[in-house]
Design an enzyme around this catalytic site. Structure first.
Site, PDB file in Angstrom:
ATOM      1  N   ASP A  13       0.854  -1.185   0.000  1.00 18.41           N
ATOM      2  CA  ASP A  13       0.000   0.000   0.000  1.00 18.41           C
ATOM      3  C   ASP A  13       0.893   1.239   0.000  1.00 18.41           C
ATOM      4  OD1 ASP A  13      -1.782   2.131   0.668  1.00 18.41           O
ATOM      5  OD2 ASP A  13      -3.136   0.702   1.613  1.00 18.41           O
ATOM      6  N   GLN A  14       0.777   2.045  -1.016  1.00 17.11           N
ATOM      7  CA  GLN A  14       1.450   3.343  -1.096  1.00 17.11           C
ATOM      8  C   GLN A  14       2.951   3.210  -1.410  1.00 17.11           C
ATOM      9  OE1 GLN A  14      -0.721   6.073   1.284  1.00 17.11           O
ATOM     10  NE2 GLN A  14       1.029   7.378   1.696  1.00 17.11           N
ATOM     11  N   CYS A  53      -6.400   4.922  -2.365  1.00 18.29           N
ATOM     12  CA  CYS A  53      -6.634   3.499  -2.146  1.00 18.29           C
ATOM     13  C   CYS A  53      -7.966   2.965  -2.662  1.00 18.29           C
ATOM     14  CB  CYS A  53      -6.483   3.171  -0.660  1.00 18.29           C
ATOM     15  SG  CYS A  53      -7.343   4.320   0.421  1.00 18.29           S
ATOM     16  N   HIS A 105     -10.365  -2.188   1.114  1.00 17.65           N
ATOM     17  CA  HIS A 105     -10.883  -0.855   1.413  1.00 17.65           C
ATOM     18  C   HIS A 105     -12.110  -0.511   0.562  1.00 17.65           C
ATOM     19  CE1 HIS A 105      -9.537   3.334   3.064  1.00 17.65           C
ATOM     20  NE2 HIS A 105     -10.796   3.076   3.309  1.00 17.65           N
ATOM     21  N   ASP A 288      -1.121  -0.062  -4.793  1.00 17.81           N
ATOM     22  CA  ASP A 288      -2.308   0.656  -5.248  1.00 17.81           C
ATOM     23  C   ASP A 288      -1.995   2.059  -5.752  1.00 17.81           C
ATOM     24  OD1 ASP A 288      -1.687   1.467  -2.670  1.00 17.81           O
ATOM     25  OD2 ASP A 288      -3.733   1.286  -1.887  1.00 17.81           O
ATOM     26  N   HIS A 289      -0.987   2.700  -5.197  1.00 22.08           N
ATOM     27  CA  HIS A 289      -0.571   4.045  -5.599  1.00 22.08           C
ATOM     28  C   HIS A 289       0.758   4.318  -4.917  1.00 22.08           C
ATOM     29  CE1 HIS A 289      -1.790   5.257  -1.578  1.00 22.08           C
ATOM     30  NE2 HIS A 289      -2.950   4.642  -1.805  1.00 22.08           N
TER      31      HIS A 289
END
Length: 469
Positions: A13-14, A53, A105, A288-289
């Site tokens: 994540d991230q 997200c 999420h 995701d990013h």
């Protein structure tokens, strides 16, 4: 014909696209992530089409672009039909679908979206509290007991034993599934890490490693604007920052430390997969990013710049798929391509609802036509940034900010860190006009009326949820 290839999807994540050792990062160590690329393919121009997200994960699960599934920013309350989701499509042809770690999420939180079972944060928090010899339960859960929160730039070492970290637990649960699963059916296992998303709380060893090695300074473009008073007095989760000194060192050291910690734990996961059935398992690694991490005086995600929108995508597959090891593909791809790629690999028909494209022909180096650009967007949000529409082919990038009509243009071939905004360059007028025309055409049928077919129209309402009738 459906085959029985196992699918292991590893998701952080991230994580920025440049935060891989194999990308040439100056200090970060990621040998296990790199090994997936070394055995298979690295896509070095993979983009998150809405870099936050909820929409990014929905795009991965559905194979649809944000303006189709409806979430074009951080919006939590939109439920959606999952009969054609990636895990559901695999479950219908006999796959055991399982997710461990950070959930996807979506709303409502306990909806499984096609997974047979999800073992997520609530299970981790319950387990963590059961392992502690005293009650440290906080309203946000013990993972946040240090006081460092989910969007903070502050950082400190994990306050408990390393074995109690969410990352370790996530791999433990993946082990549990692999050891106890039904061997009569193939599996789709999603191993989803919360890190390196804040809280920036890596185990002490990993934070100390990058304190010791030092960290790169933030990249500051000539167009970037420093916050007032250099950010002194701004909220700890501010999006406009001026990281320097100890704050810069600790923030970046903790972020890199979280990634390095995941990588070491991946060694445990990959070894058990290799021992069990590596010759029949496809491994995908992505995020995701990204995270701005102080570049251009920005922190967090949502914005259209490379640290925010470009993510890792690594895929390895058994030899029978005919994929050359160590291949690097620089065509523009996105998270929407993951669902059709997996379905293509296992021989499942790709639903008509999917807008992404299978990457398998590219990985086999077949001559096929491919999209000419990726459309990236983010609507009005709760943090201090401008909503935008962005187009990129991985070599050039055109950005249009919706509220005031401001434009930016970057030549990523000569300026990969986006330091020089060329929007007023006489030498690029024709190129910019072509990109602007592409965006005018792209937005012409949008319900927000950003385009009338001849020009872009700024200052239009841009909510983060498009209600489809």
């Amino acid at each position: 014909m459906v085959n029985r290839t196992n699918i292991l999807l590893i998701m952080t994540d991230q994580q920025r696209g440049d935060c891989l050792g194999i990308e040439g990062h100056p200090v970060l160590l990621t040998p296990n992530m790199d090994s997936i690329a070394g055995r298979g393919v690295r896509f070095d121009k993979c983009y998150s089409t809405c870099p936050v997200c909820i929409p990014a994960r929905r795009s991965l699960l559905s194979g649809q672009y944000p303006d189709t599934h409806g979430i074009v920013g951080y919006y939590q309350q939109a439920e959606w039909e999952t009969s054609l989701s990636l895990p559901n499509a695999l479950k219908e042809v006999g796959y055991h679908t399982y997710l461990v770690g950070r959930d996807m999420h979506q709303y409502p939180q306990n909806k499984r979206y096609g997974y047979d079972h999800i073992v997520g944060y609530s299970a981790y928090n319950e387990w963590l509290n059961s392992q502690l010899s005293y009650n440290t339960y906080e309203p946000f859960g013990s993972y946040y007991a240090s006081g460092v929160m989910h969007n903070d730039r502050s950082a400190r070492p994990w306050p408990y034993e390393e074995s109690l970290h969410y990352t370790n637990w996530t791999v433990n649960e993946a082990h549990r599934f692999l050891q106890n699963r039904d061997p009569a059916c193939p599996y789709f296992l999603t191993v989803s890490f919360l890190a390196p998303h804040p809280p920036l709380v890596p185990p002490a060893f990993y934070m100390e490693r990058y304190i010791r090695t030092g960290v790169p300074d933030p990249v500051i473009g000539q167009w970037a604007k420093s916050p007032l008073t250099n950010g002194k007095g701004s909220p700890i989760d501010a999006a406009n920052v001026c990281l320097s000194g100890e704050e810069l060192l600790s923030c970046r050291a903790a972020y890199y430390g979280l990634i390095n910690h995941i990588d070491d734990q991946l060694s445990r996961l990959l070894r058990i997969v290799e021992a069990m059935d590596m010759d029949n398992t496809v491994i995908l690694f992505t995020s995701d990013h990204g995270e701005m991490l102080g570049d251009h005086y920005l922190y967090r995600k949502s914005v259209p710049y490379e640290p925010s929108v470009r993510v890792p995508l690594l895929i390895s597959a058994p030899q029978r798929y005919g994929i050359k090891s160590g291949l690097v593909i620089s065509k523009p791809v996105s998270l929407e391509d993951i669902m059709p790629t997996i379905l293509d690999i296992v021989g499942v028909e790709i639903p008509d609802t999917v807008e992404g494209s299978s990457l398998l022909p590219l990985m086999r180096e077949e001559e096929i036509s491919w999209r000419s650009f990726i459309h990236i967007e983010h609507g009005e949000g709760t943090v201090d940034f401008q909503p935008h529409h962005t187009l990129t082919d991985g070599t050039e990038k055109y950005i249009w900010f919706v509220q005031n009509g401001e434009e930016q243009f970057f030549d990523l071939r000569t300026d990969p860190q986006e330091c020089q905004n060329l929007i007023d360059s006489k030498n690029h007028e024709d190129t910019i006009a072509r990109w602007r025309k592409k965006l005018i055409t792209k937005l012409e049928d949008r319900p927000e009326h950003f385009s009338d077919g001849t020009k872009l129209i700024c200052n239009r309402p841009y909510p983060t949820y498009i209600k489809r009738t």
